[in-house]
Write a protein that holds these residues in place. Structure first.
Motif, short mmCIF file in Angstrom:
data_model
loop_
_atom_site.label_atom_id
_atom_site.label_comp_id
_atom_site.label_asym_id
_atom_site.label_seq_id
_atom_site.Cartn_x
_atom_site.Cartn_y
_atom_site.Cartn_z
N ARG A 155 0.83 -1.21 0.00
CA ARG A 155 0.00 0.00 0.00
C ARG A 155 0.87 1.26 0.00
O ARG A 155 0.57 2.23 -0.71
CB ARG A 155 -0.93 -0.01 1.21
N LEU A 156 1.94 1.23 0.80
CA LEU A 156 2.85 2.38 0.81
C LEU A 156 3.47 2.58 -0.56
O LEU A 156 3.58 3.72 -1.04
CB LEU A 156 3.93 2.15 1.87
N ASP A 158 2.20 1.69 -3.47
CA ASP A 158 1.18 2.22 -4.37
C ASP A 158 0.97 3.71 -4.16
O ASP A 158 0.85 4.49 -5.12
CB ASP A 158 -0.14 1.47 -4.17
N GLU A 159 0.91 4.14 -2.91
CA GLU A 159 0.72 5.56 -2.63
C GLU A 159 1.91 6.38 -3.10
O GLU A 159 1.74 7.51 -3.58
CB GLU A 159 0.49 5.77 -1.13
N TYR A 161 3.83 5.64 -5.69
CA TYR A 161 3.70 5.72 -7.15
C TYR A 161 2.67 6.79 -7.53
O TYR A 161 2.88 7.59 -8.44
CB TYR A 161 3.28 4.37 -7.73
N LYS A 162 1.52 6.78 -6.82
CA LYS A 162 0.48 7.76 -7.12
C LYS A 162 0.99 9.19 -6.88
O LYS A 162 0.75 10.09 -7.68
CB LYS A 162 -0.75 7.50 -6.26
N THR A 163 1.70 9.37 -5.76
CA THR A 163 2.20 10.71 -5.44
C THR A 163 3.24 11.17 -6.46
O THR A 163 3.19 12.31 -6.94
CB THR A 163 2.82 10.71 -4.03
N THR A 166 1.52 11.95 -9.74
CA THR A 166 0.82 13.23 -9.64
C THR A 166 1.80 14.40 -9.73
O THR A 166 1.54 15.41 -10.38
CB THR A 166 0.03 13.31 -8.33
#
Length: 394
Positions: A155-156, A158-159, A161-163, A166
């Protein structure tokens, strides 16, 4: 591969805990059963001696073979009365069971420590990989990917990668906006330079050779500057999101007629006619004035690209998804290389007439899109340029 590693660690933990639990259980059960045997033997001997007192000496002689030393304590069990202990009758089995329990406990403890070390090492490596990824991102390296794995850090990851994605998108958008601002500023300066130069030349010529033609030229250029100013202010309001729309139910035929009426003089001067057939009552939810402004820009573009004596056509229809409005001319159509750039700001095609600033179509596109619609430009099979507007119902 990571799934197999996780399964292996889990199985190792389970095996280690099982061995430790088995060893402790073996010790407890050994003591319990030894105690039970000791109690049972004592009860049997007591029953025999109470029923046959003459056997007491024989039983005592038999029990002395298991006794190494006298016991100091005494309990209700008859064996204890004669100095025997529980360990006197199960010492060898107790030693074997204790040895087995100890070995099992040691193996379990070693496996547990090994599994814990592997798990800790895996966490350290994962943290190191994520830290290295962030360090590379901070240095500007793009397109980095980490091996996907299912663990507590997924989960960390994935977050992260998203950050990072963005941030890249925000940076790219900022760079694009900066480049667009520079291009727009250049185009604005270029658009201002032409009328200002014409006004300056007309003023200089008026001083040398006064003529009534020069004020007319100056007024023409001033009108062009006024039009440019209004267009730029409108674009700035659209970009800033401050353009206020008042949507309401509007009849499509009414919008087309009002837009053509406002352009009637220009069409007469160009010798071009407008064909707007009445195709029934079809309503859209839109702002009347601004939608009319967008239609006027499309009609004017068609007029400028069609020969005198021809006609600009309009049609409209409705289906369950949207209302479609088509505006087309009888000219040569768009050049193939121009189609992707038709709605770009300050873009002017090869056949654009003098005086155009290349903002009208981009304004029309922005106004239509703000009202849940879209506009596209195509070439008709039989010749001519066509604009298709779709205003969606939902």
């Amino acid at each position: 591969m990571n799934g197999r590693k996780n399964m292996g660690l889990t199985l190792t933990f389970v095996l280690a805990v099982s061995l430790i639990a088995a060893s402790l259980t073996a010790v407890l059960l050994t003591n319990y059963y030894s105690h039970m045997q000791f109690q049972l033997l004592g009860s049997v001997c007591q029953e025999i001696m109470e029923g046959q007192p003459e056997t007491e000496q024989i039983i005592l002689e038999a029990l002395k073979g298991y006794k190494d030393q006298p016991a100091a304590q005494a309990e209700e069990n008859i064996l204890l009365t004669y100095g025997y202990r529980q360990s006197d009758f199960g010492e060898s089995s107790q030693k074997y069971n204790a040895y087995f329990a100890g070995v099992s406990f040691m193996i379990g403890a070693v496996l547990f420590l090994l599994a814990f070390w592997c798990w800790h090492r895996k966490e350290v490596l994962r943290i190191k990989a994520l830290t290295g990824y962030l360090e590379k991102v901070n240095t500007g390296v793009q397109g980095l990917l980490l091996e996907t794995s299912e663990d507590e850090f997924s989960r960390l990851q994935d977050e992260m990668y998203k950050t990072v994605t963005t941030l890249y998108q925000t940076r790219d958008a900022a760079l694009e906006a900066k480049n667009n601002f520079a291009d727009n500023l250049y185009n604005i300066v270029h658009q201002l330079k032409t009328p200002i130069t014409a006004i300056s030349l007309s003023t200089q010529m008026m001083k040398e050779q006064p003529s009534p033609e020069y004020p007319v030229q100056i007024q023409k250029q001033l009108n062009r500057l006024t039009h440019l100013e209004e267009a730029l202010l409108l674009l700035s309001r659209i970009d800033a999101g401050t353009l206020t729309l008042e949507p309401a139910a509007v009849d499509v035929f009414t919008v087309l007629m009002l837009a053509s009426d406002n352009l009637q003089e220009l069409f007469i001067q160009a010798g071009v006619l407008i064909d707007i057939p009445e195709m029934g009552e079809i309503e859209i939810t839109a702002d009347l004035n601004w939608t009319m402004e967008a239609i006027m820009n499309l009609l004017k573009n068609c007029m400028e690209h069609t020969p005198a004596g021809t006609m600009v056509h309009c049609s409209y229809e409705k289906n369950p998804l949207y209302v479609q409005i088509r505006i087309w001319d009888e000219g040569q159509g768009f050049a193939k290389e121009e189609l992707p750039h038709i709605f770009e700001r300050f873009y002017r095609g090869k056949n654009t007439k003098d005086g155009g600033i290349g903002i009208g179509l981009s304004i029309a596109k922005a106004i239509i899109e703000m009202q849940n619609g879209m506009v596209s430009a195509i070439n008709l099979p039989n010749g001519g340029a066509c604009f298709e507007i779709r205003i969606y119902s939902h």
